[in-house]
Design an enzyme around this catalytic site. Structure first.
Site, short mmCIF file in Angstrom:
data_model
loop_
_atom_site.label_atom_id
_atom_site.label_comp_id
_atom_site.label_asym_id
_atom_site.label_seq_id
_atom_site.Cartn_x
_atom_site.Cartn_y
_atom_site.Cartn_z
N LYS A 122 0.83 -1.21 0.00
CA LYS A 122 0.00 0.00 0.00
C LYS A 122 0.86 1.25 0.00
O LYS A 122 0.66 2.16 -0.82
CB LYS A 122 -0.94 0.01 1.20
N ASP A 141 -6.82 0.90 0.92
CA ASP A 141 -6.93 1.23 2.34
C ASP A 141 -8.34 0.89 2.79
O ASP A 141 -9.11 0.25 2.06
CB ASP A 141 -6.58 2.71 2.59
#
Length: 238
Positions: A122, A141
């Site tokens: 991420k 997320d």
């Protein structure tokens, strides 16, 4: 009758009309600052990170400076953030690796980024997408996870599997924009507990419209359900 999922590219076009200013909300001036800010943002809001980083970056302007820092000097600067001691260790460690292996510069590949302490896919995709527009996948997320489930783009609940679903579903050129649009939508309209379906311009194409609060949220413990054993006092935070 169950509403059919609209073509994702059409949904993205609507989202861009709703959020024409969608962008990364972590304040930064360069790749180094974005990398550090993104590591600090784990389990913490961007707003909180943006309050902490000005003092941090004023004292440590680049990787070389932060690599030499004493953790005791860094911790007070980010103490308002969750897991600040572990994050201090991570950002100093990754800066040492940047200096030792990359000449103090932030690398431009997924493999090199995820080798840094505290950096996962991420974080790496945030830097690759925002700085160089070369993400290796869609940033997943909590907002992207929730809304992609509500839009019917994935049935998975694990970030890695959701990322694969979104990568397969969307053209590569849309990967960076997708994450910003979904995050903006999640922060402003499609809330976890009380999504504003009535005021959302996607309600005619979203298969979860008007019952979205039941989709994409972590299951709560049922009343009276037996709990597991109490945690021991000798625990560590990762």
């Amino acid at each position: 009758m169950k509403k059919a999922m609209a073509p994702p590219v059409e949904t993205l076009a609507l989202l861009e009309q709703i959020h024409p200013d969608a962008h990364c909300e972590l304040d930064h001036e360069n790749a180094f600052q974005l990398l550090i800010a993104t590591v600090l943002s784990a389990q913490t809001t961007d707003v909180s990170v943006n309050k902490a980083t000005p003092k941090l970056f004023a004292l440590y302007k680049d990787a070389a400076a932060l690599a030499k820092a004493d953790p005791a000097d860094v911790e007070p600067l980010i103490s308002m953030l969750g897991f600040f001691r572990q994050k201090t260790k991570s950002i100093i460690g990754l800066c040492r690796m940047l200096v030792d292996e990359h000449g103090g510069e932030v690398p431009k590949t997924m493999a090199d980024l995820v080798a840094l302490p505290g950096v996962g896919r991420k974080t790496a995709n945030v830097v690759l997408g925002v700085i160089w527009n070369t993400p290796d996948g869609v940033v997943v997320d909590t907002h992207v996870q929730r809304i992609s489930q509500r839009l019917g783009w994935t049935k998975n609940t694990e970030p890695a599997k959701i990322e694969r679903d979104l990568n397969d579903l969307l053209p590569r050129v849309e990967w960076d924009r997708t994450s910003h649009l979904l995050i903006f939508h999640g922060r402003r309209i499609c809330f976890a507990r009380k999504p504003d379906c009535a005021g959302c311009r996607l309600n005619k194409v979203c298969p979860s419209a008007f019952h979205a609060e039941n989709v994409g949220r972590k299951r709560t413990r049922a009343a009276g359900q037996a709990r597991g054993p109490a945690p021991t006092t000798n625990k560590t935070h990762s």
